[in-house]
Write a protein that holds these residues in place. Structure first.
Motif, PDB file in Angstrom:
ATOM      1  N   SER A  10       0.771  -1.309  -0.068  1.00  9.94           N
ATOM      2  CA  SER A  10       0.099  -0.017  -0.024  1.00  9.94           C
ATOM      3  C   SER A  10       0.932   1.390  -0.087  1.00  9.94           C
ATOM      4  O   SER A  10       1.792   1.468   0.888  1.00  9.94           O
ATOM      5  N   THR A  11       0.607   2.201  -1.010  1.00  6.80           N
ATOM      6  CA  THR A  11       1.319   3.383  -0.978  1.00  6.80           C
ATOM      7  C   THR A  11       0.680   4.286  -0.093  1.00  6.80           C
ATOM      8  O   THR A  11       1.222   4.942   0.656  1.00  6.80           O
ATOM      9  N   TYR A  12      -0.635   4.672  -0.246  1.00 12.77           N
ATOM     10  CA  TYR A  12      -1.257   5.811   0.508  1.00 12.77           C
ATOM     11  C   TYR A  12      -2.374   5.084   1.580  1.00 12.77           C
ATOM     12  O   TYR A  12      -2.883   5.885   2.184  1.00 12.77           O
ATOM     13  N   GLY A  13      -2.349   4.050   1.642  1.00 13.46           N
ATOM     14  CA  GLY A  13      -3.388   3.490   2.955  1.00 13.46           C
ATOM     15  C   GLY A  13      -4.288   2.621   2.278  1.00 13.46           C
ATOM     16  O   GLY A  13      -5.159   2.092   2.914  1.00 13.46           O
ATOM     17  N   HIS A  14      -4.625   2.648   0.942  1.00 15.34           N
ATOM     18  CA  HIS A  14      -5.954   2.292   0.352  1.00 15.34           C
ATOM     19  C   HIS A  14      -5.677   0.443   0.548  1.00 15.34           C
ATOM     20  O   HIS A  14      -6.751  -0.003   0.988  1.00 15.34           O
ATOM     21  N   ARG A  48       8.868   9.632   1.834  1.00 18.68           N
ATOM     22  CA  ARG A  48       8.054  10.758   2.805  1.00 18.68           C
ATOM     23  C   ARG A  48       7.830  11.870   1.867  1.00 18.68           C
ATOM     24  O   ARG A  48       6.722  12.701   2.136  1.00 18.68           O
ATOM     25  N   ALA A  49       8.848  12.289   1.138  1.00 19.93           N
ATOM     26  CA  ALA A  49       8.600  13.532   0.229  1.00 19.93           C
ATOM     27  C   ALA A  49       7.157  13.473  -0.602  1.00 19.93           C
ATOM     28  O   ALA A  49       6.767  14.579  -0.852  1.00 19.93           O
ATOM     29  N   ASN A  50       7.085  12.163  -0.853  1.00 21.24           N
ATOM     30  CA  ASN A  50       5.757  12.012  -1.800  1.00 21.24           C
ATOM     31  C   ASN A  50       4.487  11.417  -0.901  1.00 21.24           C
ATOM     32  O   ASN A  50       3.544  10.971  -1.594  1.00 21.24           O
ATOM     33  N   HIS A  51       4.543  11.546   0.338  1.00 23.96           N
ATOM     34  CA  HIS A  51       3.385  11.425   1.311  1.00 23.96           C
ATOM     35  C   HIS A  51       2.975   9.933   1.304  1.00 23.96           C
ATOM     36  O   HIS A  51       1.556   9.664   1.627  1.00 23.96           O
ATOM     37  N   PHE A  52       3.829   8.806   0.993  1.00 27.62           N
ATOM     38  CA  PHE A  52       3.807   7.493   1.315  1.00 27.62           C
ATOM     39  C   PHE A  52       3.244   7.406   2.640  1.00 27.62           C
ATOM     40  O   PHE A  52       3.752   7.993   3.752  1.00 27.62           O
ATOM     41  N   LYS A  53       2.310   6.225   3.009  1.00 23.28           N
ATOM     42  CA  LYS A  53       1.844   6.053   4.333  1.00 23.28           C
ATOM     43  C   LYS A  53       2.819   5.036   4.771  1.00 23.28           C
ATOM     44  O   LYS A  53       2.818   3.751   4.334  1.00 23.28           O
ATOM     45  N   LEU A  54       3.835   5.341   5.671  1.00 25.90           N
ATOM     46  CA  LEU A  54       4.753   4.500   6.241  1.00 25.90           C
ATOM     47  C   LEU A  54       4.632   3.876   7.367  1.00 25.90           C
ATOM     48  O   LEU A  54       5.322   2.807   7.875  1.00 25.90           O
ATOM     49  N   ASP A  55       3.681   4.381   8.154  1.00 26.69           N
ATOM     50  CA  ASP A  55       3.346   3.896   9.517  1.00 26.69           C
ATOM     51  C   ASP A  55       2.109   2.572   9.421  1.00 26.69           C
ATOM     52  O   ASP A  55       1.112   3.014  10.234  1.00 26.69           O
ATOM     53  N   GLN A  56       2.574   1.660   8.832  1.00 24.41           N
ATOM     54  CA  GLN A  56       1.419   0.566   8.802  1.00 24.41           C
ATOM     55  C   GLN A  56       1.674  -0.511   9.741  1.00 24.41           C
ATOM     56  O   GLN A  56       3.113  -0.867   9.891  1.00 24.41           O
ATOM     57  N   ALA A  57       0.761  -0.872  10.407  1.00 24.19           N
ATOM     58  CA  ALA A  57       0.970  -1.911  11.373  1.00 24.19           C
ATOM     59  C   ALA A  57       1.364  -3.376  11.134  1.00 24.19           C
ATOM     60  O   ALA A  57       2.241  -4.151  11.834  1.00 24.19           O
ATOM     61  N   GLY A 169      -5.987  10.525  -8.196  1.00 23.86           N
ATOM     62  CA  GLY A 169      -4.497  10.469  -8.651  1.00 23.86           C
ATOM     63  C   GLY A 169      -3.590  10.740  -7.600  1.00 23.86           C
ATOM     64  O   GLY A 169      -2.436  10.436  -7.485  1.00 23.86           O
ATOM     65  N   ASP A 170      -3.968  11.459  -6.413  1.00 21.60           N
ATOM     66  CA  ASP A 170      -3.562  11.906  -5.443  1.00 21.60           C
ATOM     67  C   ASP A 170      -3.602  11.049  -4.026  1.00 21.60           C
ATOM     68  O   ASP A 170      -3.237  11.420  -3.109  1.00 21.60           O
ATOM     69  N   GLY A 171      -4.407  10.134  -4.160  1.00 24.68           N
ATOM     70  CA  GLY A 171      -4.827   9.324  -2.952  1.00 24.68           C
ATOM     71  C   GLY A 171      -5.959   9.721  -2.212  1.00 24.68           C
ATOM     72  O   GLY A 171      -5.933   9.489  -1.030  1.00 24.68           O
ATOM     73  N   SER A 172      -6.513  10.831  -2.657  1.00 20.98           N
ATOM     74  CA  SER A 172      -7.371  11.592  -1.717  1.00 20.98           C
ATOM     75  C   SER A 172      -8.724  10.933  -1.466  1.00 20.98           C
ATOM     76  O   SER A 172      -9.457  11.249  -0.491  1.00 20.98           O
ATOM     77  N   ARG A 173      -9.090  10.154  -2.469  1.00 23.38           N
ATOM     78  CA  ARG A 173     -10.639   9.369  -2.091  1.00 23.38           C
ATOM     79  C   ARG A 173     -10.315   8.063  -1.287  1.00 23.38           C
ATOM     80  O   ARG A 173      -9.411   7.247  -1.468  1.00 23.38           O
ATOM     81  N   ALA A 174     -11.042   7.987  -0.479  1.00 17.06           N
ATOM     82  CA  ALA A 174     -11.095   6.977   0.666  1.00 17.06           C
ATOM     83  C   ALA A 174     -11.669   5.730  -0.011  1.00 17.06           C
ATOM     84  O   ALA A 174     -12.787   6.109  -0.810  1.00 17.06           O
TER      85      ALA A 174
END
Length: 199
Positions: A10-14, A48-57, A169-174
């Protein structure tokens, strides 16, 4: 008890959200469901610069982990109509499992996300499924008795080849409730099939 692995990138958490729904579906069918992710290959400063979600459990998987499960449900976002390179790199390391036929007869399935409705959901699912077929796995799709994939009153993911979501495109849709329901349905179906095959 049937053991199901939900393996995702997962890049953005989806895909993380979808993985949790898939696992919940498998557990609803009485299976043990573990969620693991594949390693990130993008350097941390760039991620981090591209706002990847790195804090995945979820813990990071190794190819050796796959052998312990009765079913493996794989999720990865699309990259130009195919699975993301992080997931492809993981499967490229499974040659020793293929050589000894370690995954033959296990149930496999796929889920994905794309930026847009027509951004390659089905081709990405097939790019995942191809790997599973090469390993001799028994494939489950998302059948049309999950009626949510036939909805026309909202924009939604879902395909007969697997569960999907649309991220923008920017990962903004949940991930929508209907898309989570599709992921849950897929997890439940795979766990039920794996239990039947084990009988």
């Amino acid at each position: 008890m049937t053991k199901v692995l939900v393996l995702y990138y997962s890049t953005y958490g989806h895909m993380e959200t979808m993985a949790e729904a898939v696992a919940a579906g498998a557990r609803a069918a009485g299976a043990q469901a573990d969620i693991k992710r594949v390693p990130e290959t993008v350097p941390e400063d760039i991620a981090r610069a591209n706002h990847f979600k790195l804090d995945q459990a979820a813990p990071v998987a190794t190819p050796a982990d796959l052998e312990a499960y009765d079913a493996i449900i794989v999720g990865a976002p699309t990259r130009f109509g195919r699975m993301a390179s992080q997931m492809a790199a993981f499967w490229d390391q499974t040659g020793s499992l293929w050589f000894k036929g370690a995954l033959i007869g296990k149930v496999g399935a796929a889920f994905t996300s794309t930026a847009t409705q027509h951004g390659g959901q089905e081709t990405t699912l097939f790019s995942i499924i191809t790997n599973l077929l090469h390993h001799g796995m028994v494939i489950s799709g998302l059948p049309y008795n999950f009626q949510g994939q036939m909805r026309l009153d909202e924009i939604t993911g879902g395909a007969p080849y697997g569960a999907t979501t649309i991220a923008a495109g920017d990962g903004s849709r949940a991930v929508s409730a209907n898309e989570r329901d599709g992921a849950h349905f897929l997890g439940q179906r795979v766990a039920q099939l794996a239990a039947k095959l084990a009988d």
